[in-house]
Design a protein around this motif. Sequence first.
Motif, mmCIF file in Angstrom:
data_model
loop_
_atom_site.group_PDB
_atom_site.id
_atom_site.type_symbol
_atom_site.label_atom_id
_atom_site.label_comp_id
_atom_site.label_asym_id
_atom_site.label_seq_id
_atom_site.Cartn_x
_atom_site.Cartn_y
_atom_site.Cartn_z
ATOM 1 N N PHE A 223 0.822 -1.219 0.000
ATOM 2 C CA PHE A 223 0.000 0.000 0.000
ATOM 3 C C PHE A 223 0.854 1.266 0.000
ATOM 4 O O PHE A 223 0.534 2.259 0.646
ATOM 5 C CB PHE A 223 -0.957 0.011 1.191
ATOM 6 N N GLY A 224 1.974 1.234 -0.701
ATOM 7 C CA GLY A 224 2.842 2.397 -0.833
ATOM 8 C C GLY A 224 3.852 2.564 0.287
ATOM 9 O O GLY A 224 4.666 3.481 0.258
ATOM 10 N N PHE A 225 3.820 1.705 1.282
ATOM 11 C CA PHE A 225 4.778 1.740 2.383
ATOM 12 C C PHE A 225 5.823 0.652 2.182
ATOM 13 O O PHE A 225 5.490 -0.430 1.688
ATOM 14 C CB PHE A 225 4.091 1.464 3.732
ATOM 15 N N PRO A 226 7.054 0.886 2.608
ATOM 16 C CA PRO A 226 7.989 -0.242 2.662
ATOM 17 C C PRO A 226 7.394 -1.317 3.581
ATOM 18 O O PRO A 226 6.741 -0.992 4.567
ATOM 19 C CB PRO A 226 9.253 0.361 3.266
ATOM 20 N N VAL B 257 2.457 0.564 10.802
ATOM 21 C CA VAL B 257 1.075 0.846 10.416
ATOM 22 C C VAL B 257 0.111 -0.175 11.024
ATOM 23 O O VAL B 257 -0.896 0.195 11.633
ATOM 24 C CB VAL B 257 0.933 0.907 8.879
ATOM 25 N N MET B 258 0.399 -1.455 10.855
ATOM 26 C CA MET B 258 -0.522 -2.483 11.367
ATOM 27 C C MET B 258 -0.673 -2.443 12.887
ATOM 28 O O MET B 258 -1.796 -2.563 13.382
ATOM 29 C CB MET B 258 -0.082 -3.874 10.894
ATOM 30 N N PRO B 259 0.399 -2.268 13.668
ATOM 31 C CA PRO B 259 0.180 -2.156 15.118
ATOM 32 C C PRO B 259 -0.690 -0.948 15.489
ATOM 33 O O PRO B 259 -1.495 -1.035 16.421
ATOM 34 C CB PRO B 259 1.590 -2.025 15.694
ATOM 35 N N TRP B 260 -0.560 0.163 14.766
ATOM 36 C CA TRP B 260 -1.404 1.329 15.051
ATOM 37 C C TRP B 260 -2.863 1.043 14.722
ATOM 38 O O TRP B 260 -3.763 1.387 15.489
ATOM 39 C CB TRP B 260 -0.916 2.553 14.274
#
Length: 99
Positions: free
Chosen positions: A50-53, A61-64
């Motif tokens: 999704f555009g992130f490394p 991102v996923m933990p947030w």
Amino acid sequence: MSDNTDSVVRTARREALLVVGIWLAAIVYAISTCYRLGYSRPAAELKLVFGFPDWIFWGVVMPWVLGAAISWLFGAVFVRDAHLGEELSEETDELGLGG
């Protein structure tokens, strides 16, 4: 711990311990995932999610996102109002000083 502790205090302590446990699990997961996926890795192996490394996506991102969902679920399902006793009249407080 003495058994004469107020039930509101016991409930608050239990909720606080659960929150600290969730926080510690999230920190351990985020640090270990970012280290494992991002450290000493050639740039040629970099994948985007999704555009992130990928190490940023899975380690930050996923933990947030999961933390926000768990916080909402915790507040909506587990946290309940507790009876705090009778309300004091507006003229006096528990010390009789006026309010």
